[in-house]
Motif scaffolding. Sequence first.
Motif, PDB file in Angstrom:
ATOM      1  N   TYR A   7      -2.645  -1.307  -6.280  1.00 37.35           N
ATOM      2  CA  TYR A   7      -1.300  -1.522  -5.743  1.00 37.35           C
ATOM      3  C   TYR A   7      -1.428  -1.953  -4.289  1.00 37.35           C
ATOM      4  N   LYS A  10       3.510  -0.452   0.002  1.00 41.90           N
ATOM      5  CA  LYS A  10       3.562   0.807   0.740  1.00 41.90           C
ATOM      6  C   LYS A  10       3.193   1.965  -0.181  1.00 41.90           C
ATOM      7  N   ASN A  11       2.348   2.858   0.286  1.00 39.12           N
ATOM      8  CA  ASN A  11       1.928   4.013  -0.518  1.00 39.12           C
ATOM      9  C   ASN A  11       1.576   5.165   0.404  1.00 39.12           C
ATOM     10  N   GLY A  13       2.433   8.410   0.090  1.00 36.21           N
ATOM     11  CA  GLY A  13       2.243   9.711  -0.529  1.00 36.21           C
ATOM     12  C   GLY A  13       3.338  10.693  -0.146  1.00 36.21           C
ATOM     13  N   ASP A 104      10.017  10.178  -4.468  1.00 34.71           N
ATOM     14  CA  ASP A 104       8.869   9.922  -3.599  1.00 34.71           C
ATOM     15  C   ASP A 104       9.269   9.215  -2.310  1.00 34.71           C
ATOM     16  N   ASN A 106       7.935   6.518  -1.019  1.00 33.61           N
ATOM     17  CA  ASN A 106       7.686   5.083  -0.970  1.00 33.61           C
ATOM     18  C   ASN A 106       8.956   4.286  -1.240  1.00 33.61           C
TER      19      ASN A 106
END
Length: 159
Positions: A7, A10-11, A13, A104, A106
Amino acid sequence: MPLIAQYEGKNVGSLASIYIVLLDDVTTIPIATALEISGNISAAAFTKIEPIENGAAFTETQQESEHGPVYNYTVPITINKERKDITIALAGFVGRKCIAITIDNNDGTARIIGSIEQPARLSWGSNKARQLAAGNGYSIEISASQSHPAFYYTGTIPV
């Protein structure tokens, strides 16, 4: 065969928020299609939990059993500042079946933990340890075991 690719968006977490409702207050949950519930859950208002920054996570593990796969979920949450109203609200969930929706950080992806047939549970404790970055507060855990991966949810959350 589909590609399972890296991926590139944006990640960051962690979870932005968690919504929880007692199973007794749920009227209906629409049927999932392709691991997604797109209709609205019919329930009393969900309780919103706002964790400290990076203070909530979503863990999903899978194991085999004699009846097929079992998916285990834990959602550890830290909230800052011990308060009477929070203690009362959390105590109302102890020992009772519930359903939670995680959001989440993101893109707001929502997942449902627990179901009418396989509900989640909430446990909690207060924490006054000096090492807690937010000062005193609460350590909460929502957990569940289900026969399927946690469904994605695109419906409206009753609040």
